[in-house]
Design a protein around this motif. Structure first.
Motif, mmCIF file in Angstrom:
data_model
loop_
_atom_site.group_PDB
_atom_site.id
_atom_site.type_symbol
_atom_site.label_atom_id
_atom_site.label_comp_id
_atom_site.label_asym_id
_atom_site.label_seq_id
_atom_site.Cartn_x
_atom_site.Cartn_y
_atom_site.Cartn_z
ATOM 1 N N SER A 139 0.829 -1.212 0.000
ATOM 2 C CA SER A 139 0.000 0.000 0.000
ATOM 3 C C SER A 139 0.858 1.254 0.000
ATOM 4 O O SER A 139 0.536 2.241 -0.681
ATOM 5 N N CYS A 170 0.696 3.936 -2.929
ATOM 6 C CA CYS A 170 0.345 5.313 -2.574
ATOM 7 C C CYS A 170 1.419 6.289 -3.044
ATOM 8 O O CYS A 170 1.113 7.397 -3.505
ATOM 9 N N TYR A 228 -4.084 8.061 -0.093
ATOM 10 C CA TYR A 228 -3.750 7.853 1.308
ATOM 11 C C TYR A 228 -3.624 6.354 1.573
ATOM 12 O O TYR A 228 -4.354 5.543 0.978
ATOM 13 N N CYS A 229 -2.723 5.993 2.475
ATOM 14 C CA CYS A 229 -2.648 4.623 2.975
ATOM 15 C C CYS A 229 -3.671 4.458 4.102
ATOM 16 O O CYS A 229 -3.857 5.359 4.918
ATOM 17 N N VAL A 230 -4.317 3.314 4.135
ATOM 18 C CA VAL A 230 -5.390 3.061 5.092
ATOM 19 C C VAL A 230 -5.021 1.862 5.954
ATOM 20 O O VAL A 230 -4.603 0.820 5.446
ATOM 21 N N LEU A 271 -6.703 4.665 -0.258
ATOM 22 C CA LEU A 271 -7.873 5.512 -0.440
ATOM 23 C C LEU A 271 -7.521 6.646 -1.395
ATOM 24 O O LEU A 271 -6.500 7.320 -1.218
ATOM 25 N N ILE A 311 -12.073 1.396 9.543
ATOM 26 C CA ILE A 311 -10.826 2.132 9.354
ATOM 27 C C ILE A 311 -10.362 2.663 10.700
ATOM 28 O O ILE A 311 -11.142 3.267 11.453
ATOM 29 N N ILE A 338 -5.541 6.803 8.606
ATOM 30 C CA ILE A 338 -5.012 6.971 7.252
ATOM 31 C C ILE A 338 -3.847 7.944 7.318
ATOM 32 O O ILE A 338 -3.730 8.747 8.256
ATOM 33 N N TRP A 339 -2.968 7.886 6.313
ATOM 34 C CA TRP A 339 -1.823 8.800 6.275
ATOM 35 C C TRP A 339 -1.332 8.949 4.838
ATOM 36 O O TRP A 339 -1.578 8.094 3.975
ATOM 37 N N ASN A 340 -0.647 10.040 4.606
ATOM 38 C CA ASN A 340 0.081 10.256 3.356
ATOM 39 C C ASN A 340 1.426 10.871 3.707
ATOM 40 O O ASN A 340 1.887 10.764 4.841
ATOM 41 N N ASN A 357 -9.340 7.973 12.533
ATOM 42 C CA ASN A 357 -10.785 7.982 12.313
ATOM 43 C C ASN A 357 -11.519 7.949 13.651
ATOM 44 O O ASN A 357 -11.329 7.041 14.456
#
Length: 779
Positions: free
Chosen positions: A168, A172, A183-185, A281, A313, A316-318, A325
């Motif tokens: 992921s 991403c 975004y990575c989930v 995501l 979930i 999440i991050w980027n 969440n």
């Protein structure tokens, strides 16, 4: 009895639910020591020892943390303590696992936005399909707990394997580099998603596109058409019979569907809702994405955010920030709102950079990235401790992501990949791996056990015979082959049951590249029909009928005029030629060769329901004088629409009969040429299948022997020690070596002489081009 069975089923379900609740309760209790062997699933992937990989050649950023990274780790620890205090019932967050060198790294800094120089990777579906094909899936060591490490995308690409978190992050990084808001989930998914089990899913190649109903396409009724005779059968009885038939068919279909559903229904998962998974995501706003969607990194398929396979979930991050969440996930991801600027629904870690990518323009994003890079380059090691905690994210510690053209071409791990679907198996190969150019094969089965083969579809690349796809129906033994443009005889498709001559087959052609405009040819033992398009004589159909011969046909390579099938009839159909009157424009002509009769039918005139006709009967031997044909009124029967008199004189009919007789001879030759062309195609096909040849681009020096020899000749010339500027001028040697075909090692003088010739030729071409441009401007 039914009540007892229902009670037993309910008791079994309650027992399974209690077991699942017990497992989840034990896992949520931090103080309890749960034997993880009870919930860990053995891996089906062959063992790979990650501890044995070589990390000595990795950059220093992999082995140490900068001051910004250390500060970020402190912020992450502080954030985690607050989170566990405020949300004690929540699972731990995935914040700073160790990398391949055993160093803790924040997950956002592991994302390295990269745009790779391949057109296919400019779009999300190309990136997702490449990642899913290139990497081998590794399941998590424990399906209900987070991994202890997160490796860099460069290491994952090097060893072509990784778990859902590793893949992921790589996907991403590629999507953000391509301009997507990705975004990575970290969340939870079903067993089928987490274990890459697609045996109950329909193969994407078998999914039919949705048909759009066409409105306003009603048939026009003609009031002058002949009415059908009245139906004296009882409509009520017919309706009752049709209703009974429909009811029995519907009942049978329902029974079959229920049986299939029972067989295809996945087994109850005790760990449902607890299996940890990571995916990607993509939010709307950038790259014209209309709405948010998920991407499963294992398959590369897109899913709706309301897909019931995704159960919740956590975060999440980027490459900019990390969000937790705070919304309820009892209904999976269906009710989640992905507005990252909403602090109530999404708790952000770095408040100073609480901007989602969808709110930033491209110019602002580039400026922010450049500012971040410059700040990192000129950062002062003696930073003040009083600096605000909401500092920006440090740059990624990962080295630039690179994929060589050879790796991009190979795609699959070891060049081959097998995917099992519902009643289907998909196999993929790298180009040039198979000698016959096979790159993909889809096998369709009749049952879920994949025992009975129904159909096999194969796709090819780089074949000199331009074969693109082959489809074989194992039940009817019908084979269909499709060819790309460029075939020797303009062949587009070939459908057959046997490659023996004079058997049932259909050949389609690219009519644009053929002189005769042939579009399709349908043949069997007794008939042959040809369809044409775009001819000057308006011919569009030619139908031939053959009689039986005494002896067997010879194979390809023999003369076609010896022991050929006798031609019984030739029929031709023509489109309307508006430059001629309708009663002089032939619509259909039939040559009955054995009966020596010719039938002509003309096009309909306006406001007429009958067409003009002419029937010619050739003279028998008793009516002939030498080589000349004697024309009598009985030899032609004419019907002129709209006139009771015969306008045409006997001389005109005589000339017309002579023309038709000459055209009949030419048609016989064309029929024999068509038969010879069929035999030639079959012979060429047989030779090509016996020795398949693959074409190689002239720019592919690794596989093209001719280009490799030219490169070696130029390399040998450089080894003679040409000084300074002369070595740079050797770039002009390549086109010259192609023309003269040098293969041997050249001396220094020979190389200089060749260089001078190339420079002079190049100079003259530049002068000619400049003169042409100047003359054009003067005009």
């Amino acid at each position: 009895m039914e009540v007892l069975e229902e009670k037993e089923e309910e008791e079994q379900r309650e027992e399974e639910e209690l077991k699942a609740l017990e497992i989840s309760a034990k896992l949520l209790d931090l103080g309890a020591k749960v034997p993880m062997e009870q919930v860990c699933v053995p891996s089906d992937v062959p063992g790979f020892d990650w501890s044995s990989i070589d990390t000595s050649q990795l950059p220093s950023s992999y082995k140490t943390n900068s001051l910004k990274e250390k500060k970020l780790l402190c912020i992450a620890d502080h954030f985690l303590r607050q989170y566990t205090h405020l949300c004690p019932d929540r699972k731990p967050l995935f914040l700073h696992p160790v990398n391949e060198c055993g160093v803790e790294k924040f997950v956002s800094t592991t994302v390295r936005p990269t745009l790779l120089p391949y057109t296919e990777l400019y779009h999300w579906d190309g990136c997702a399909s490449f990642v899913s094909d290139y990497l081998t899936m590794e399941p998590l060591k424990c399906p209900i707990s987070l991994p202890s490490s997160l490796y860099s995308p460069t290491t994952i690409l090097k060893y072509q394997r990784g778990n859902c978190f590793d893949i992921s992050v790589l996907l991403c990084s590629m999507l953000i580099g391509a301009g997507y808001d990705a975004y990575c989930v970290h969340g939870y998914a079903t067993r089928e998603i987490c274990t890459l089990d697609e045996t109950l899913e329909l193969c994407p190649l078998l999914r039919k596109p949705q048909e759009v109903p066409k409105e306003g396409m009603k048939k026009k009724s003609n009031k002058y058409s002949v009415k059908p005779p009245p139906d004296l059968q009882s409509k009520f009885e017919l309706q009752q019979e049709a209703k009974k038939m429909a009811e029995t068919e519907a009942a049978q279909k329902n029974e079959e569907r229920e049986e299939e559903k029972e067989v295809e229904k996945p087994k109850h998962d005790l760990l449902h809702g607890l299996r940890v998974h990571a995916w990607v995501l993509v939010l709307s706003g950038k790259r014209e994405v209309p709405e948010a969607f998920f991407i499963n990194p294992f398959t590369g398929n897109s899913h709706s955010t309301m897909d019931e396979h995704f159960l919740g979930i956590e975060s999440i991050w980027n490459h900019r920030n990390y969000w937790v969440n705070m919304q309820d996930c009892w209904n999976g991801c269906k009710d989640l709102i992905f507005d990252l600027s909403d602090a109530v629904r999404w708790e952000v870690m770095l408040s100073g950079s609480n901007k989602s990518l969808q709110l930033l323009s491209d110019a602002e994003e580039e400026k922010e990235l450049s500012d971040r890079d410059t700040d990192d380059m000129v950062s002062d090691p003696n930073e003040k401790e009083e600096e605000d905690m909401s500092s920006d994210m440090p740059p990624s510690w990962v080295a630039p992501i690179q994929i060589s053209p050879r790796e991009f071409e190979t795609r699959c791990s070891h060049g081959r990949k097998v995917i099992l679907y519902k009643k289907a198996k998909l196999e993929k190969w790298a180009p040039y791996l198979n000698g016959n150019g096979l790159v993909k094969r889809l096998t369709i089965y009749a049952d879920l056990d994949c025992a009975e083969i129904v159909e096999v579809r194969e796709w090819f690349k780089n074949r000199e015979d331009m074969l693109d796809m082959r489809e074989v129906n194992k039940q009817t033994q019908l084979t269909t082959e499709c060819f790309s443009p460029g075939h020797l005889l303009g062949l587009k498709a070939h459908t057959y049951t046997s490659l023996e001559p004079e058997t049932e087959r259909t050949m389609e052609f690219y009519n644009e590249v053929r002189v005769d405009g042939l579009q399709k040819r349908v043949e069997n033992a007794n008939e042959m029909t040809e369809y044409f398009l775009g001819r000057d004589d308006f011919l569009h159909v030619r139908h031939m009928e053959f009689g039986k011969r005494g002896k067997k046909i010879h194979l390809a390579g023999t003369r076609t005029d010896i022991n050929s099938r006798p031609i019984v009839q030739i029929k031709e159909c023509f489109h309307r030629n508006l430059e001629k009157p309708a009663d002089e424009d032939i619509a259909e002509r039939i040559f009955l060769i054995t009966e020596e009769v010719i039938h002509l039918t003309y096009h309909l005139k306006d406001k007429y329901i009958t067409a003009s006709k002419k029937d010619f009967f050739k003279a028998v031997e008793s009516n002939r004088e030498g080589n000349e044909m004697v024309m009598t009124p009985e030899m032609c029967i004419t019907y002129q629409a709209g006139s009771s008199e015969n306008d045409k004189k006997l001389l005109h009919l005589y000339k017309l009969l002579q023309e038709l007789t000459e055209e009949e001879k030419q048609l016989k030759q064309q029929v024999r040429q068509s038969e010879a062309e069929v035999l030639s195609i079959l012979k060429i096909h047989e030779n090509e299948e016996m020795a398949v040849k693959l074409s190689v681009s002239i720019y592919n020096t690794e596989r093209n022997k001719k280009r490799r020899q030219q490169y070696e000749a130029m390399k040998n010339a450089m080894e003679d020690g040409l000084p300074g500027q002369e070595e740079q001028d050797l770039d002009y040697l390549a086109p010259f070596l192609i023309r003269v075909g040098h293969r041997e090692k050249m001396t220094k003088g020979q190389a200089l002489h060749v260089r001078d010739d190339c420079l002079a030729d190049f100079k003259h071409r530049l002068i000619d081009k400049a003169n042409a441009i100047q003359a054009r401007f003067e005009k």
